[in-house]
Design a protein around this motif. Structure first.
Motif, PDB file in Angstrom:
ATOM      1  N   VAL A  87      30.408 -30.304 -60.656  1.00  0.00           N
ATOM      2  CA  VAL A  87      31.122 -31.523 -60.272  1.00  0.00           C
ATOM      3  C   VAL A  87      30.180 -32.725 -60.355  1.00  0.00           C
ATOM      4  CG1 VAL A  87      32.240 -32.709 -58.333  1.00  0.00           C
ATOM      5  CG2 VAL A  87      32.864 -30.353 -58.882  1.00  0.00           C
ATOM      6  N   GLU A  88      28.954 -32.532 -59.912  1.00  0.00           N
ATOM      7  CA  GLU A  88      27.975 -33.615 -59.925  1.00  0.00           C
ATOM      8  C   GLU A  88      27.698 -34.147 -61.324  1.00  0.00           C
ATOM      9  OE1 GLU A  88      23.287 -33.993 -59.085  1.00  0.00           O
ATOM     10  OE2 GLU A  88      24.433 -33.002 -57.509  1.00  0.00           O
ATOM     11  N   ILE A  89      27.720 -33.258 -62.331  1.00  0.00           N
ATOM     12  CA  ILE A  89      27.464 -33.721 -63.699  1.00  0.00           C
ATOM     13  C   ILE A  89      28.748 -34.083 -64.447  1.00  0.00           C
ATOM     14  CG2 ILE A  89      25.282 -32.456 -63.899  1.00  0.00           C
ATOM     15  CD1 ILE A  89      26.867 -30.474 -65.786  1.00  0.00           C
ATOM     16  N   GLY A  90      29.869 -34.051 -63.752  1.00  0.00           N
ATOM     17  CA  GLY A  90      31.140 -34.426 -64.377  1.00  0.00           C
ATOM     18  C   GLY A  90      31.902 -33.262 -64.984  1.00  0.00           C
ATOM     19  N   GLY A  91      31.552 -32.038 -64.615  1.00  0.00           N
ATOM     20  CA  GLY A  91      32.252 -30.855 -65.116  1.00  0.00           C
ATOM     21  C   GLY A  91      31.605 -30.311 -66.373  1.00  0.00           C
ATOM     22  N   ILE A  92      32.291 -29.391 -67.003  1.00  0.00           N
ATOM     23  CA  ILE A  92      31.795 -28.818 -68.255  1.00  0.00           C
ATOM     24  C   ILE A  92      31.699 -29.950 -69.272  1.00  0.00           C
ATOM     25  CG2 ILE A  92      32.284 -27.210 -70.148  1.00  0.00           C
ATOM     26  CD1 ILE A  92      31.609 -25.720 -67.607  1.00  0.00           C
ATOM     27  N   ALA A  93      30.543 -30.072 -69.888  1.00  0.00           N
ATOM     28  CA  ALA A  93      30.305 -31.147 -70.857  1.00  0.00           C
ATOM     29  C   ALA A  93      31.268 -31.023 -72.036  1.00  0.00           C
ATOM     30  CB  ALA A  93      28.863 -31.080 -71.337  1.00  0.00           C
ATOM     31  N   SER A  94      31.555 -32.172 -72.651  1.00  0.00           N
ATOM     32  CA  SER A  94      32.524 -32.124 -73.755  1.00  0.00           C
ATOM     33  C   SER A  94      32.211 -33.102 -74.880  1.00  0.00           C
ATOM     34  CB  SER A  94      33.937 -32.402 -73.217  1.00  0.00           C
ATOM     35  OG  SER A  94      33.977 -33.681 -72.615  1.00  0.00           O
ATOM     36  N   ASP A  95      30.987 -33.600 -74.943  1.00  0.00           N
ATOM     37  CA  ASP A  95      30.631 -34.522 -76.027  1.00  0.00           C
ATOM     38  C   ASP A  95      30.326 -33.791 -77.334  1.00  0.00           C
ATOM     39  OD1 ASP A  95      30.932 -36.704 -74.346  1.00  0.00           O
ATOM     40  OD2 ASP A  95      28.795 -36.816 -73.854  1.00  0.00           O
ATOM     41  N   THR A  96      30.018 -32.499 -77.248  1.00  0.00           N
ATOM     42  CA  THR A  96      29.710 -31.712 -78.443  1.00  0.00           C
ATOM     43  C   THR A  96      30.625 -30.485 -78.478  1.00  0.00           C
ATOM     44  OG1 THR A  96      28.071 -30.247 -77.428  1.00  0.00           O
ATOM     45  CG2 THR A  96      27.287 -32.403 -78.197  1.00  0.00           C
ATOM     46  N   THR A  98      29.519 -27.484 -78.687  1.00  0.00           N
ATOM     47  CA  THR A  98      28.851 -26.396 -77.971  1.00  0.00           C
ATOM     48  C   THR A  98      28.687 -26.842 -76.518  1.00  0.00           C
ATOM     49  OG1 THR A  98      26.766 -27.228 -78.864  1.00  0.00           O
ATOM     50  CG2 THR A  98      27.686 -25.246 -79.893  1.00  0.00           C
ATOM     51  N   GLU A  99      29.830 -26.893 -75.856  1.00  0.00           N
ATOM     52  CA  GLU A  99      29.892 -27.391 -74.480  1.00  0.00           C
ATOM     53  C   GLU A  99      29.043 -26.570 -73.521  1.00  0.00           C
ATOM     54  OE1 GLU A  99      32.560 -24.183 -75.059  1.00  0.00           O
ATOM     55  OE2 GLU A  99      32.577 -26.074 -76.152  1.00  0.00           O
ATOM     56  N   ASP A 100      28.858 -25.303 -73.799  1.00  0.00           N
ATOM     57  CA  ASP A 100      28.054 -24.458 -72.925  1.00  0.00           C
ATOM     58  C   ASP A 100      26.588 -24.887 -72.925  1.00  0.00           C
ATOM     59  OD1 ASP A 100      27.782 -23.610 -75.583  1.00  0.00           O
ATOM     60  OD2 ASP A 100      28.295 -21.531 -75.168  1.00  0.00           O
ATOM     61  N   ALA A 101      26.004 -25.014 -74.102  1.00  0.00           N
ATOM     62  CA  ALA A 101      24.605 -25.447 -74.200  1.00  0.00           C
ATOM     63  C   ALA A 101      24.440 -26.867 -73.667  1.00  0.00           C
ATOM     64  CB  ALA A 101      24.131 -25.365 -75.647  1.00  0.00           C
ATOM     65  N   GLU A 102      25.391 -27.720 -73.970  1.00  0.00           N
ATOM     66  CA  GLU A 102      25.344 -29.106 -73.487  1.00  0.00           C
ATOM     67  C   GLU A 102      25.403 -29.150 -71.959  1.00  0.00           C
ATOM     68  OE1 GLU A 102      27.969 -33.220 -73.860  1.00  0.00           O
ATOM     69  OE2 GLU A 102      28.547 -31.469 -75.052  1.00  0.00           O
ATOM     70  N   THR A 103      26.219 -28.294 -71.364  1.00  0.00           N
ATOM     71  CA  THR A 103      26.320 -28.220 -69.905  1.00  0.00           C
ATOM     72  C   THR A 103      25.000 -27.757 -69.300  1.00  0.00           C
ATOM     73  OG1 THR A 103      28.694 -27.820 -70.005  1.00  0.00           O
ATOM     74  CG2 THR A 103      27.575 -27.157 -67.983  1.00  0.00           C
ATOM     75  N   ALA A 104      24.399 -26.718 -69.881  1.00  0.00           N
ATOM     76  CA  ALA A 104      23.106 -26.223 -69.386  1.00  0.00           C
ATOM     77  C   ALA A 104      22.055 -27.316 -69.455  1.00  0.00           C
ATOM     78  CB  ALA A 104      22.664 -25.006 -70.182  1.00  0.00           C
ATOM     79  N   MET A 144      24.617 -27.657 -82.026  1.00  0.00           N
ATOM     80  CA  MET A 144      23.201 -27.901 -81.729  1.00  0.00           C
ATOM     81  C   MET A 144      22.729 -29.194 -82.371  1.00  0.00           C
ATOM     82  SD  MET A 144      22.199 -25.610 -79.683  1.00  0.00           S
ATOM     83  CE  MET A 144      23.768 -25.155 -78.997  1.00  0.00           C
ATOM     84  N   THR A 145      23.229 -29.484 -83.581  1.00  0.00           N
ATOM     85  CA  THR A 145      22.890 -30.748 -84.243  1.00  0.00           C
ATOM     86  C   THR A 145      23.467 -31.921 -83.449  1.00  0.00           C
ATOM     87  OG1 THR A 145      22.859 -29.631 -86.382  1.00  0.00           O
ATOM     88  CG2 THR A 145      23.044 -32.037 -86.404  1.00  0.00           C
ATOM     89  N   GLN A 146      24.691 -31.785 -82.971  1.00  0.00           N
ATOM     90  CA  GLN A 146      25.289 -32.832 -82.145  1.00  0.00           C
ATOM     91  C   GLN A 146      24.464 -33.063 -80.876  1.00  0.00           C
ATOM     92  OE1 GLN A 146      29.213 -31.163 -81.607  1.00  0.00           O
ATOM     93  NE2 GLN A 146      30.112 -32.488 -83.182  1.00  0.00           N
ATOM     94  N   ILE A 147      24.019 -31.994 -80.248  1.00  0.00           N
ATOM     95  CA  ILE A 147      23.199 -32.127 -79.041  1.00  0.00           C
ATOM     96  C   ILE A 147      21.910 -32.868 -79.365  1.00  0.00           C
ATOM     97  CG2 ILE A 147      21.744 -30.836 -77.403  1.00  0.00           C
ATOM     98  CD1 ILE A 147      24.047 -28.814 -77.189  1.00  0.00           C
ATOM     99  N   LEU A 148      21.278 -32.520 -80.466  1.00  0.00           N
ATOM    100  CA  LEU A 148      20.035 -33.180 -80.854  1.00  0.00           C
ATOM    101  C   LEU A 148      20.256 -34.674 -81.091  1.00  0.00           C
ATOM    102  CD1 LEU A 148      17.050 -32.789 -81.448  1.00  0.00           C
ATOM    103  CD2 LEU A 148      17.666 -32.376 -83.839  1.00  0.00           C
ATOM    104  N   VAL A 149      21.338 -35.026 -81.746  1.00  0.00           N
ATOM    105  CA  VAL A 149      21.622 -36.430 -82.054  1.00  0.00           C
ATOM    106  C   VAL A 149      22.115 -37.195 -80.821  1.00  0.00           C
ATOM    107  CG1 VAL A 149      23.146 -37.957 -83.393  1.00  0.00           C
ATOM    108  CG2 VAL A 149      22.066 -35.980 -84.499  1.00  0.00           C
ATOM    109  N   LEU A 150      23.061 -36.612 -80.079  1.00  0.00           N
ATOM    110  CA  LEU A 150      23.690 -37.332 -78.969  1.00  0.00           C
ATOM    111  C   LEU A 150      22.960 -37.200 -77.632  1.00  0.00           C
ATOM    112  CD1 LEU A 150      27.400 -36.308 -79.672  1.00  0.00           C
ATOM    113  CD2 LEU A 150      26.289 -38.482 -80.270  1.00  0.00           C
TER     114      LEU A 150
END
Length: 158
Positions: A87-96, A98-104, A144-150
């Motif tokens: 909840v503190e981080i706004g829930g499961i991430a959704s910008d990429t 690979t929401e799982d890795a982004e959430t971690a 993973m590329t999206q995570i690296l860029v964003l």
């Protein structure tokens, strides 16, 4: 978190919940995925009976190393997450995709801890067709590329 094609063991919660009671800053407990069928590549090359697969390398070596550095990776299934921290981080991430890795990454960026418990407690299915296998791996690479860029972990801070 469980994928719809993963079946947990009866003792999944018994083996994982206790970690949260020991550490208030713990946000994630990840366990390995175990697949009952070979991937199409393993099946076509007939390696699934003779050698370890990539899943064993990731969960048997990579995740153990990540755990050593308190940076275990959320893999989308076979994991428990602390709701308060999500909840503190706004829930499961959704910008990429690979929401799982982004959430971690978001949880670790906040200074929360993670644990990898190297004990398979779910059973699931790997992709059954070569097209599905390539689609899955392409999605992982794109994410993973999206995570690296964003969300570049080398330059972004909390």
């Amino acid at each position: 978190m469980l994928d719809c094609d993963h079946v947990p063991t009866r003792d999944l919660l018994r083996n994982t919940v206790g970690f949260f009671m020991q550490d208030e800053k713990l946000s994630l407990v990840q366990t390995p995925h175990f697949f009952i069928n070979p991937t199409p590549v393993e099946k076509n090359l007939e390696t699934h009976r003779r050698s370890p697969n990539e899943n064993e390398m990731f969960y048997g070596a990579v995740q153990l190393g990540l755990d050593f550095w308190n940076s275990s990776f959320f893999c989308g299934s076979a994991a428990l997450l602390r709701r308060k921290h999500l909840v503190e981080i706004g829930g499961i991430a959704s910008d990429t995709i690979t929401e799982d890795a982004e959430t971690a990454l978001a949880l670790h960026r906040r200074g929360y801890n993670s644990v990898y418990l190297n004990k398979p407690m779910v059973m699931g299915l790997s992709p059954e067709s070569f097209d599905d296998f390539i689609l899955q791996r392409s999605r992982w690479a794109q994410g993973m590329t999206q995570i690296l860029v964003l969300k570049n972990p080398c330059t972004k801070r909390a």
